[in-house]
Design a protein around this motif. Structure first.
Motif, mmCIF file in Angstrom:
data_model
loop_
_atom_site.group_PDB
_atom_site.id
_atom_site.type_symbol
_atom_site.label_atom_id
_atom_site.label_comp_id
_atom_site.label_asym_id
_atom_site.label_seq_id
_atom_site.Cartn_x
_atom_site.Cartn_y
_atom_site.Cartn_z
ATOM 1 N N TRP A 36 -34.027 -14.052 36.584
ATOM 2 C CA TRP A 36 -34.867 -13.097 35.863
ATOM 3 C C TRP A 36 -34.486 -13.136 34.394
ATOM 4 O O TRP A 36 -33.299 -13.060 34.056
ATOM 5 N N PHE A 37 -35.500 -13.260 33.564
ATOM 6 C CA PHE A 37 -35.327 -13.282 32.117
ATOM 7 C C PHE A 37 -36.136 -12.143 31.503
ATOM 8 O O PHE A 37 -37.025 -11.581 32.128
ATOM 9 N N ARG A 38 -35.856 -11.864 30.234
ATOM 10 C CA ARG A 38 -36.727 -10.984 29.470
ATOM 11 C C ARG A 38 -36.775 -11.469 28.022
ATOM 12 O O ARG A 38 -35.862 -12.143 27.551
ATOM 13 N N GLN A 39 -37.869 -11.109 27.377
ATOM 14 C CA GLN A 39 -38.008 -11.428 25.959
ATOM 15 C C GLN A 39 -38.664 -10.264 25.256
ATOM 16 O O GLN A 39 -39.804 -9.895 25.565
ATOM 17 N N ARG A 45 -35.371 -15.250 24.337
ATOM 18 C CA ARG A 45 -35.423 -14.992 25.772
ATOM 19 C C ARG A 45 -33.991 -14.887 26.301
ATOM 20 O O ARG A 45 -33.124 -15.688 25.951
ATOM 21 N N GLU A 46 -33.759 -13.906 27.153
ATOM 22 C CA GLU A 46 -32.420 -13.603 27.646
ATOM 23 C C GLU A 46 -32.381 -13.708 29.163
ATOM 24 O O GLU A 46 -33.215 -13.108 29.850
ATOM 25 N N LEU A 47 -31.418 -14.449 29.686
ATOM 26 C CA LEU A 47 -31.202 -14.510 31.134
ATOM 27 C C LEU A 47 -30.486 -13.245 31.569
ATOM 28 O O LEU A 47 -29.417 -12.924 31.045
ATOM 29 N N TYR A 94 -40.827 -9.384 31.083
ATOM 30 C CA TYR A 94 -39.862 -9.867 32.059
ATOM 31 C C TYR A 94 -40.460 -11.034 32.840
ATOM 32 O O TYR A 94 -41.618 -10.975 33.278
ATOM 33 N N TRP A 109 -41.876 -21.084 35.813
ATOM 34 C CA TRP A 109 -41.923 -19.744 35.249
ATOM 35 C C TRP A 109 -43.137 -18.980 35.766
ATOM 36 O O TRP A 109 -44.210 -19.561 35.961
#
Length: 119
Positions: A36-39, A45-47, A94, A109
């Motif tokens: 799961w990532f978010r930006q 973008r962050e893992l 997310y 993705w």
């Protein structure tokens, strides 16, 4: 070809909880690592968390540790992100993603789901 479809985003108030879902199809899923990532706007973008299908989570980011939990339902081919104590800084798009075990890059993705946390 692995296909990912996220659901469960929306608008919540600070302190609330939310669960994101990711439906996974295609391929031999046991060969993949799920993440799961978010930006957030203007940010990279962050893992957030990662897990294989057959073992406990392999990674949880320090920024969400203790608040976010990744889980999976192997029978339903679903991956979840449980988010507790949400804060305005958690506002982001997310994404659910998948990569082959041993690969460095996430190749597959989902379309992303917006999570907005109001103060």
């Amino acid at each position: 070809q692995v296909q990912l479809v996220e659901s469960g985003g929306g608008l919540v108030q600070a302190g609330a909880s939310m669960r994101l879902s990711c439906s996974v199809s295609g391929g031999a899923l046991s060969l993949y690592v799920m993440g799961w990532f978010r930006q957030a706007p203007g940010k990279e973008r962050e893992l957030l968390a990662a897990s294989t299908w057959s073992a406990p989570p392999t990674y949880v980011a320090d920024s969400v540790k203790g608040r976010f939990t990744i889980s999976k339902d192997n029978r339903k081919n679903m991956v979840y992100l449980q988010m507790n104590s949400l804060q305005p800084e958690d506002t982001a798009v997310y994404y659910c993603a998948a990569k082959s075990r041993g690969s460095q890059e996430y190749r597959y993705w989902g379309q992303g789901t917006q999570v907005t946390v109001s103060s």
